[in-house]
Design a protein around this motif. Structure first.
Motif, short mmCIF file in Angstrom:
data_model
loop_
_atom_site.label_atom_id
_atom_site.label_comp_id
_atom_site.label_asym_id
_atom_site.label_seq_id
_atom_site.Cartn_x
_atom_site.Cartn_y
_atom_site.Cartn_z
N ILE A 274 8.32 119.07 46.75
CA ILE A 274 7.07 119.36 46.05
C ILE A 274 7.32 119.46 44.55
N ILE A 275 8.41 120.11 44.17
CA ILE A 275 8.73 120.24 42.74
C ILE A 275 8.95 118.88 42.11
N ALA A 276 9.74 118.01 42.77
CA ALA A 276 10.01 116.68 42.22
C ALA A 276 8.74 115.83 42.16
N THR A 277 7.86 115.99 43.15
CA THR A 277 6.61 115.23 43.14
C THR A 277 5.71 115.67 41.99
N LEU A 278 5.74 116.95 41.67
CA LEU A 278 4.95 117.45 40.54
C LEU A 278 5.66 117.24 39.20
N GLY A 279 6.90 116.74 39.23
CA GLY A 279 7.65 116.55 37.99
C GLY A 279 7.01 115.56 37.04
N GLY A 280 6.37 114.52 37.58
CA GLY A 280 5.72 113.53 36.72
C GLY A 280 4.57 114.13 35.94
N ARG A 281 3.73 114.90 36.61
CA ARG A 281 2.59 115.54 35.92
C ARG A 281 3.09 116.60 34.94
N ALA A 282 4.16 117.30 35.32
CA ALA A 282 4.72 118.31 34.42
C ALA A 282 5.25 117.67 33.14
N ALA A 283 5.85 116.46 33.26
CA ALA A 283 6.35 115.77 32.07
C ALA A 283 5.20 115.39 31.15
N GLU A 284 4.09 114.92 31.72
CA GLU A 284 2.92 114.60 30.90
C GLU A 284 2.43 115.85 30.16
N GLN A 285 2.41 116.97 30.85
CA GLN A 285 1.89 118.21 30.25
C GLN A 285 2.81 118.72 29.14
N VAL A 286 4.13 118.69 29.37
CA VAL A 286 5.06 119.23 28.38
C VAL A 286 5.17 118.32 27.16
N VAL A 287 5.22 117.01 27.39
CA VAL A 287 5.45 116.07 26.29
C VAL A 287 4.17 115.82 25.49
N PHE A 288 3.05 115.60 26.18
CA PHE A 288 1.82 115.17 25.49
C PHE A 288 0.79 116.30 25.37
N GLY A 289 0.97 117.39 26.11
CA GLY A 289 0.02 118.49 26.05
C GLY A 289 -1.02 118.42 27.15
N GLU A 290 -1.69 119.53 27.37
CA GLU A 290 -2.69 119.62 28.43
C GLU A 290 -3.79 118.57 28.31
N PRO A 291 -4.33 118.29 27.10
CA PRO A 291 -5.43 117.32 27.02
C PRO A 291 -5.04 115.90 27.43
N GLU A 292 -3.74 115.57 27.41
CA GLU A 292 -3.31 114.21 27.70
C GLU A 292 -2.85 114.01 29.14
N ILE A 293 -3.05 115.00 30.00
CA ILE A 293 -2.72 114.81 31.43
C ILE A 293 -3.64 113.74 32.01
N THR A 294 -3.07 112.78 32.72
CA THR A 294 -3.83 111.62 33.20
C THR A 294 -4.11 111.71 34.70
N THR A 295 -4.80 110.69 35.19
CA THR A 295 -5.10 110.60 36.63
C THR A 295 -3.97 109.96 37.41
N GLY A 296 -2.87 109.65 36.74
CA GLY A 296 -1.76 108.97 37.42
C GLY A 296 -1.11 109.81 38.50
N ALA A 297 -1.32 111.11 38.48
CA ALA A 297 -0.69 111.99 39.46
C ALA A 297 -1.61 112.30 40.64
N SER A 298 -2.69 111.55 40.80
CA SER A 298 -3.65 111.87 41.88
C SER A 298 -3.00 111.77 43.26
N SER A 299 -2.24 110.70 43.50
CA SER A 299 -1.57 110.56 44.80
C SER A 299 -0.48 111.62 44.97
N ASP A 300 0.18 111.99 43.87
CA ASP A 300 1.19 113.05 43.94
C ASP A 300 0.56 114.36 44.39
N LEU A 301 -0.61 114.67 43.84
CA LEU A 301 -1.29 115.91 44.20
C LEU A 301 -1.70 115.93 45.67
N GLN A 302 -2.13 114.78 46.19
CA GLN A 302 -2.48 114.71 47.60
C GLN A 302 -1.26 114.96 48.48
N GLN A 303 -0.11 114.39 48.08
CA GLN A 303 1.11 114.58 48.87
C GLN A 303 1.54 116.04 48.88
#
Length: 641
Positions: free
Chosen positions: A496-525
């Motif tokens: 679960i941690i590794a699956t959320l790692g992609g969204r966490a990278a978006e949040q840390v690097v680009f900030g909360e406003p730049e989180i994208t929809t690319g993690a939608s399948s990750d969230l379902q998993q």
């Protein structure tokens, strides 16, 4: 007389009979007979010909426009010569159909002084009349019956004839040569051992009967698709050297009542005549489904077919020497009476192969393929957990096709890896241009890779790529060190941690406003996995309780299973709370890992944007310049409560 010649004679008889019956039908319907056609042809071709109703004909009589009348077919048809002012008094030849019961026509013709003549119908020969009315129709019907009964023997179509619907459609080989032996089967040694014993029983029965052993009546092969069930049947057919019948379960079921049962009877009758023999029924679930669940109150055609199959396998009449081999991947829906000893004495489970089994399967399928020295079947087996034998055969075949495409004489590691990528991730798409989206995807994939690499209980990184495959714009592959039949709580949390790692990278690097929809399948998993931890695996503060069935997804209420989705006593709210706790903890852990490795992430992303694809060894080499990697053999210690 050859078969084709006899067939042609039958067809000729049918054609002649059809013509004769057709002529008779013309006469009965009152249409133009050959005599009428000949008489009409003798008329002046320069005269205009037309048709007229009987009522109009009577009007012509009253107006005095009719000059001459010729009656044919026992006064059922008339050809008149007339001229009317409507057509400029031009002579006409008109045909009139005389209705039945017009008995006053002759009297009217005499009354109006019309010249008329009656032409008698042609008298037929008595023999011709008998032939056309009795003999030829009988020959016609007999010919049709014989033709359909022998359509297959006379070179007709390969499908079953209408007269043979109750005959078995099983393929029969007295001495089958399938080209498959037990040496061609690998990865399923337990199942192969069972069949080797059956072959030994067929070849040396006295070795078993001396101690009172009886040959099993039936063997049921159970397992996922592609694991080699049909391949085992081909091997036993070749090795046993006895008559072999093969049929699919769906071939018994027809829309006509009783056809399926008749085919079962015919199959076992032929099998008894050729005993000892083997009958292989593939996809037996098509006919062996549990009774009482069908349409018609348990009296439909499929259930009657199953009843006949049960009787033939172990009924009052015993079939000695007939071994039934069935194959299915849905054993849970089969009728209990079919599975009992005496029918299917053995149930052999053919599971997906383990790592050593995959190595052996790859060796079998690589026999006739020239592999380069850089191809390691062991490494390929490590990379393909969960692959069936059919999947592995397809992988090497895809690699051979790619080698041909690249005009190589040997299959190299590049083709093997590309074939594996195609099967796992899909066909490679066009690489993205170096834009903001591509950079964001790179950070997302590196986030997955870093979190999975630094966690002790996670699988090793195999590859990270920015090449689009299937619906994914980028992919990160992890490969386990061994087949994971059991997963610990730490391993599930690490996933679960590794699956959320992609969204966490978006949040840390680009900030909360730049989180994208690319993690939608990750969230379902992660949501699905966290929920299973709570409701199925008992890995939450609710306690070691199973709240959902693992196979059906049904929920348990008060110790009973129900098809509903509601739980008692606010348990649904407690489940949601526990799921949220797990996911929130894993998200914070992923953000922590990304923040701790923020510096090296930029370096790895720049490298990845340059090379598009990076293997696990190169990734770990870059990561070790900044981070101490854990020993994957040491379990990950979670602090989650």
């Amino acid at each position: 007389m050859g078969r084709n010649t006899f067939r042609n004679i039958i067809i000729a008889i049918i054609v002649i009979a059809s013509i004769s019956i057709g002529i008779k039908k013309f006469d009965l319907l009152g249409l133009e007979s050959p005599e009428t056609i000949r008489n009409t042809a003798q008329l002046n071709q320069n005269v205009v010909s037309s048709r007229m109703t009987y009522g109009r004909f009577l009007e012509y009589l009253e107006m005095g426009w009719v000059k001459q009348v010729d009656l044919y077919d026992n006064s059922r048809n008339a050809i008149i010569q007339a001229s009317s002012p409507e057509l400029g008094n031009r002579p006409q030849t008109i045909r009139v159909e005389i209705p039945v019961g017009a008995s006053q026509l002759i009297q009217k013709l005499k009354e109006y002084n019309i010249d008329f003549d009656a032409h008698p119908a042609e008298r037929k020969n008595l023999f011709i009349s008998l032939a056309s009315n009795i003999i030829l129709p009988i020959l016609f019907i007999s010919g049709l019956i014989y033709f359909f009964q022998n359509s297959e023997n006379l070179g007709g179509t390969s499908g079953p004839s209408p007269m043979n619907l109750g005959k078995s459609t099983a393929r029969f080989e007295r001495r089958p040569d399938t080209g498959i032996t037990f040496k061609d089967i690998a990865g399923i040694d337990e199942a192969k051992g069972e069949f080797e014993e059956i072959v030994s029983f067929l070849k040396e029965p006295e070795k078993y009967t001396i101690v009172g052993a009886k040959i099993p009546k039936g063997i049921l092969l159970v397992g996922p698709p592609g694991t080699g069930k049909t391949l085992l049947a081909k091997a036993i057919a070749n090795e046993a050297d006895v008559p072999f019948f093969s049929v699919a379960g769906s071939e018994f079921v027809e829309m006509f009542i009783g056809i399926g049962a008749a085919r079962v009877r015919d199959l076992f009758k032929k099998a008894s005549e050729n005993a000892p023999c083997i009958v292989f029924i593939d996809e037996i679930d098509a006919v062996g489904r549990e009774r009482g669940a069908g349409v018609g109150g348990g009296n439909d055609e499929r259930e009657q077919t199953l009843n006949q199959l049960l009787t033939e396998m172990d009924g009052f009449k015993e079939n000695k020497g007939v071994i039934v081999v069935g194959a299915t991947n849905r054993v849970d829906i089969l009728d209990a009476a079919l599975l009992r000893p005496g029918r299917f004495d053995r149930q052999v489970t053919v599971n997906l192969p383990d790592r050593l089994g995959r190595v052996e399967i790859l060796k079998v399928h690589a026999r006739n393929k020239p592999l380069s020295d850089d191809v390691s079947l062991v490494q390929l087996a490590n990379r393909t957990p969960g692959f069936s034998g059919a999947d592995l055969a397809n992988l090497l075949n895809e690699a051979a096709i790619l080698a041909t495409r690249y005009k190589k004489s040997k299959i190299t590691k590049k083709e093997v890896n590309e074939a594996a990528d195609r099967i796992i991730g899909g066909i490679a798409g066009t690489p993205l241009e170096d834009t903001k989206n591509k950079r964001l995807i790179a950070y997302h994939e590196v986030g997955h890779a870093i979190t999975g690499t630094v966690l002790k209980s996670h699988d090793e990184l195999e590859k990270i790529t920015l090449t689009p495959r299937g619906g994914a714009k980028g992919l990160t592959w992890f490969t386990p060190n061994e087949d994971q039949t059991l997963l610990s709580r730490a391993a599930l949390l690490a996933r679960i941690i590794a699956t959320l790692g992609g969204r966490a990278a978006e949040q840390v690097v680009f900030g909360e406003p730049e989180i994208t929809t690319g993690a939608s399948s990750d969230l379902q998993q992660v949501t699905n996995l966290a929920r299973q931890m709570v409701t199925r695996f008992g890995m939450s503060n609710i306690g070691p309780m199973a709240l959902e069935d693992e196979n059906t997804g049904q929920v348990f209420l008060g110790g009973n299973m129900t098809s509903g989705s509601e739980y008692a006593e606010n348990i649904a709210d407690r489940i949601d709370d526990e799921v949220c706790k797990i996911i929130n903890y894993c998200e914070q852990k992923a953000i922590e890992i990304i923040s701790d490795n923020r510096v090296i992430i930029d370096l790895i992303v720049e490298k990845l944007l340059d090379v598009e694809t990076m293997d696990g060894d190169e990734f770990r080499k870059l990561l070790t310049t900044y981070t101490v990697l854990p020993n994957k053999n040491t379990p990950y210690q979670s602090k989650f409560n």
